[in-house]
Design a protein around this motif. Structure first.
Motif, PDB file in Angstrom:
ATOM      1  N   THR A 196       0.839  -1.193   0.000  1.00 48.89           N
ATOM      2  CA  THR A 196       0.000   0.000   0.000  1.00 48.89           C
ATOM      3  C   THR A 196       0.877   1.247   0.000  1.00 48.89           C
ATOM      4  O   THR A 196       1.790   1.369   0.825  1.00 48.89           O
ATOM      5  CB  THR A 196      -0.930   0.037   1.226  1.00 48.89           C
ATOM      6  OG1 THR A 196      -1.776  -1.117   1.205  1.00 48.89           O
ATOM      7  CG2 THR A 196      -1.791   1.289   1.221  1.00 48.89           C
TER       8      THR A 196
ATOM      9  N   ASP B 171       0.363   5.462   0.149  1.00 52.68           N
ATOM     10  CA  ASP B 171      -0.670   6.448   0.465  1.00 52.68           C
ATOM     11  C   ASP B 171      -0.033   7.824   0.636  1.00 52.68           C
ATOM     12  O   ASP B 171       0.987   7.963   1.326  1.00 52.68           O
ATOM     13  CB  ASP B 171      -1.404   6.046   1.743  1.00 52.68           C
ATOM     14  CG  ASP B 171      -2.576   6.967   2.062  1.00 52.68           C
ATOM     15  OD1 ASP B 171      -3.718   6.586   1.772  1.00 52.68           O
ATOM     16  OD2 ASP B 171      -2.335   8.066   2.607  1.00 52.68           O
TER      17      ASP B 171
ATOM     18  N   ARG C 153      -4.265   6.713  -2.924  1.00 51.38           N
ATOM     19  CA  ARG C 153      -3.800   5.445  -2.363  1.00 51.38           C
ATOM     20  C   ARG C 153      -3.773   4.396  -3.464  1.00 51.38           C
ATOM     21  O   ARG C 153      -4.713   4.271  -4.252  1.00 51.38           O
ATOM     22  CB  ARG C 153      -4.704   4.975  -1.230  1.00 51.38           C
ATOM     23  CG  ARG C 153      -4.259   3.651  -0.591  1.00 51.38           C
ATOM     24  CD  ARG C 153      -5.189   3.256   0.535  1.00 51.38           C
ATOM     25  NE  ARG C 153      -5.233   4.295   1.547  1.00 51.38           N
ATOM     26  CZ  ARG C 153      -6.149   4.347   2.510  1.00 51.38           C
ATOM     27  NH1 ARG C 153      -7.112   3.437   2.568  1.00 51.38           N
ATOM     28  NH2 ARG C 153      -6.123   5.335   3.399  1.00 51.38           N
TER      29      ARG C 153
ATOM     30  N   ASN D 157      -3.178   0.215  -3.927  1.00 51.12           N
ATOM     31  CA  ASN D 157      -3.067  -1.098  -3.313  1.00 51.12           C
ATOM     32  C   ASN D 157      -2.664  -2.106  -4.385  1.00 51.12           C
ATOM     33  O   ASN D 157      -3.313  -2.209  -5.427  1.00 51.12           O
ATOM     34  CB  ASN D 157      -4.394  -1.532  -2.693  1.00 51.12           C
ATOM     35  CG  ASN D 157      -4.764  -0.697  -1.488  1.00 51.12           C
ATOM     36  OD1 ASN D 157      -3.963  -0.526  -0.576  1.00 51.12           O
ATOM     37  ND2 ASN D 157      -5.978  -0.173  -1.472  1.00 51.12           N
TER      38      ASN D 157
END
Length: 675
Positions: free
Chosen positions: A329, A331, A353, A355
């Motif tokens: 991840t 961010d 963000r 993922n």
């Protein structure tokens, strides 16, 4: 990542700090402290150390906020974050095994509960694979936790999607507040052995740092009648660091990181196509991860600032029945707050963000694609307007997001707060929040079980739906707070939540399958046909009966009504939760704590593909702690846990795969030395 690498990183950090003397005394909080504790979650502001910075207090927050302080955690004798969350009203915590918990706020609980946003120092630990939290991976050094903020109800306008029923933010102490050394360790019956070592030091004129290492070993829970042994031993090692620096009179910078590795065991009851159609398998697997976070805050004035935060998080879960999974991840978050004239305070921000996750096939899970990258773009704005001088405030705002599953989502809120007197606050709120789809909702097949019949066994497979949309809730809240000097306080909240587009399962047509043995396949597809309503109230009270004796009590009532669900049975959270704590200091060096809890009956989905509901009885629990401060720097304590009953079944994994354990009586001793 292995255990040696973890320890090497931590001890490298220790070697960078020279010895220094410091004594960090634990500050005990009275009622006034609890009422006036600074809150950052309700406005998404970071804690400010400058005396000229305006702070947000619990008493002025137009939402249902509860703060679990460091002293609360210590005196409760808890050894994990989920157990500490039992201190808050409206939070349902049920232990499944040594390493697994079901945690939720205002209903919809489960080990895969998906309507709760959890953060550690502003870093989201919400897993997009199944829209929930792996609690065995969320560990912190509890001695260095400043507070845990619990927001009950939607908080999506500031925190975004998945903050549907609440937000939990675990906030650690600044490095400046943890100078010196701390050695803690102990052991007992269930807590076989645990230890932690932390050292902090001033690194420069306005810079401080700390490093820590911790680990534990826990015995598996006891076997429960009607289930196979849980076989759930658990051990873990973790280390990390934090640096806080004032770069100038207007700029502050934080850099922190953690890494961990754990070994877990579980007894999985796997569905098979031959009699008895279930196979018990003891699984041993590892889980590991690392994260790093950087935050820069610039202050323009007492009413204006901006912050820029970045974090990277990597986690892996070893190969077992629920599949091997890795997740990365990235961010980035920017926000800016400022005053507009004398009556308005505005805050806005943007974020991104990414993922990147990867699954492997397993006996239970087959992803339609092993790898998937998802992206989330966010923006929010909120304005607090003072309508009547120091009496009435209106807050309006909304979050705007675009995710890779359901596209654009808007999450507005309107909040009103009235201060009839200096000691009282009345507030009301309307909010919309969404739970965005996950990999499990869209592109994962899950073998739910095998049902024997008179002819051929039926294999039940739950399948994701590429057309699955976001779940949403419309929430209505009303709250009241009252403080009487520094002796007592009362906090009441009533709520009504209207859920739509909830996950519901629709059974398809039975299909004959010839391999590996002749059987029938029952496909079950996720849809958005579910509806539900929840309503209830929560109460929290504090009474400082004497300088040396304080009472804390909270009670929660929750009613749940399901609408048009299709297919699978729906479990419900307890209607009643009660907690009563007494914190007593009979002498300056001795402290004594009692904690009585009651959780009402709940319904859970039993083992097997039939998904029949099973009722679990209500339970009462009693914990106690006795501590003796031998020296100002040395404390010895003994803790008794779950003393009222033996082998209590708190929860059953909703998948029916993981065998639960019974929570037994336990006792452990602890030594805490500061140097």
């Amino acid at each position: 990542m292995n255990r040696k690498a973890c320890l090497a990183v931590v001890f490298t950090g220790f070697s960078a700090l020279a010895l220094a003397d410091a004594d960090n005394a634990v500050t005990e909080m009275d009622t006034a402290d609890l009422l006036n504790m600074q809150v950052i979650s309700t406005r998404k502001k970071s804690q400010v150390t400058s005396a000229s910075k305006k702070a947000e207090y619990v008493s002025n927050a137009p939402s249902a906020v509860f703060v679990i302080g460091n002293d609360d955690i210590k005196r409760a004798g808890v050894t994990s974050v989920p157990e500490a969350l039992r201190l808050a009203p409206g939070v349902d915590v049920a232990r499944v095994s040594s390493s697994k918990w079901a945690v939720s706020i205002r209903g919809f609980n489960g080990i895969f509960a998906n309507k709760l946003l959890v953060m550690i120092d502003g870093r989201s630990v919400y897993n997009p694979g199944f829209s929930g939290v792996y609690w065995d991976a969320q560990d912190v050094m509890l001695e260095d936790v400043e507070r845990i903020e619990v927001i009950r109800g939607p908080a999506a306008t500031l925190w975004g999607a998945n903050a549907v029923n609440g937000v939990i933010n675990i906030i650690s102490k600044r490095a400046e507040d943890t100078s010196g050394g701390l050695l803690a360790g102990g052991g007992g019956t269930l807590e076989t052995g645990f230890g932690a070592l932390r050292y902090g030091k001033q690194l420069g004129e306005d810079s401080y740092g700390r490093v820590y290492v911790k680990g534990f070993q826990r015995e598996g829970l006891g076997q429960v009648e009607g289930f196979a042994a849980s076989a759930d031993n658990w051990d873990k090692q973790q280390g990390g660091f934090r640096i806080d620096s004032r770069l100038s009179g207007r700029d502050e910078w934080t850099l922190q990181g953690d890494l961990y590795r754990s070994q877990l065991s579980q007894n999985a009851l796997l569905p098979v196509l031959s009699s008895p159609y279930q196979q018990s398998l003891i699984e041993n697997f590892s889980a590991s991860g690392a994260n790093i976070l950087s935050r820069l805050r610039h202050t323009f004035s007492t009413s204006a600032e901006y912050s820029l935060q970045f974090y990277y998080d990597h986690s892996e879960r070893g190969n077992h029945s629920f599949a091997k999974q890795s997740l990365d991840t990235l961010d980035v978050d920017f926000q800016n707050s400022f005053a507009i004239g004398e009556r308005q305070n505005a805050i806005w921000g943007v974020g991104y963000r990414a993922n990147l996750d990867e699954f492997s096939d397993s006996p239970l899970i087959q992803p339609t694609r092993l790898k998937r990258d998802t992206h989330l773009f966010t923006a929010f704005v909120q304005d607090e307007i003072m309508l009547v001088d120091d009496k009435l405030w209106l807050t309006l705002g909304s979050k705007f997001e675009h995710n890779s599953y359901s596209g654009f989502e808007g999450q507005p809120t309107a909040r009103l707060m009235w201060a009839p007197t200096l000691e009282q606050r009345v507030w009301a709120a309307f909010s919309r929040a969404v739970r965005t789809p996950s990999r499990a909702d869209h592109d994962i097949r899950f073998l739910n079980g095998v049902i024997p019949t008179d002819t051929l066994p039926v294999e039940v497979v739950l399948s994701g739906n590429p057309s699955f949309r976001a779940e949403d809730v419309l929430s209505y809240e009303l709250g009241y707070r009252f403080a009487w000097a520094s002796q007592a306080s009362l906090d009441l909240t009533a709520f009504y939540n209207d859920y739509d587009n909830l996950t519901a399962y629709r059974a398809g047509t039975l299909l004959p399958i010839a391999t590996p043995v002749a059987h029938l396949l029952q496909p079950v597809t996720a849809t958005n046909l579910g509806q539900a309503h929840t309503y209830g109230f929560e109460a929290a009270a504090v009474w400082q009966m004497a300088d040396w004796w304080r009472w804390d009590a909270n009670y929660s009532l929750l009613k749940t009504e399901f609408g048009a669900f299709v297919g699978l049975a729906q479990q419900t959270s307890p209607q009643h939760n009660l907690s009563l704590r007494a914190a007593i200091n009979p002498t300056e060096r001795v402290s004594l704590d009692f904690w009585l809890r009651y959780t009402g009956p709940r319904s859970v989905v039993g083992n097997g593909a039939g998904n029949q509901l099973r009722q679990l009885n209500g339970r009462a629990t009693f914990d106690t702690r006795l501590a003796w401060k031998v020296l100002p720097s040395l404390e010895l304590s003994v803790v008794g846990q779950n003393l009222l009953d033996e082998g209590r079944l708190e929860y059953i994994d909703e998948s029916g795969i993981i065998q639960p354990g019974g929570v037994s009586r336990g006792v452990y001793g602890k030594l805490e030395l500061r140097f």
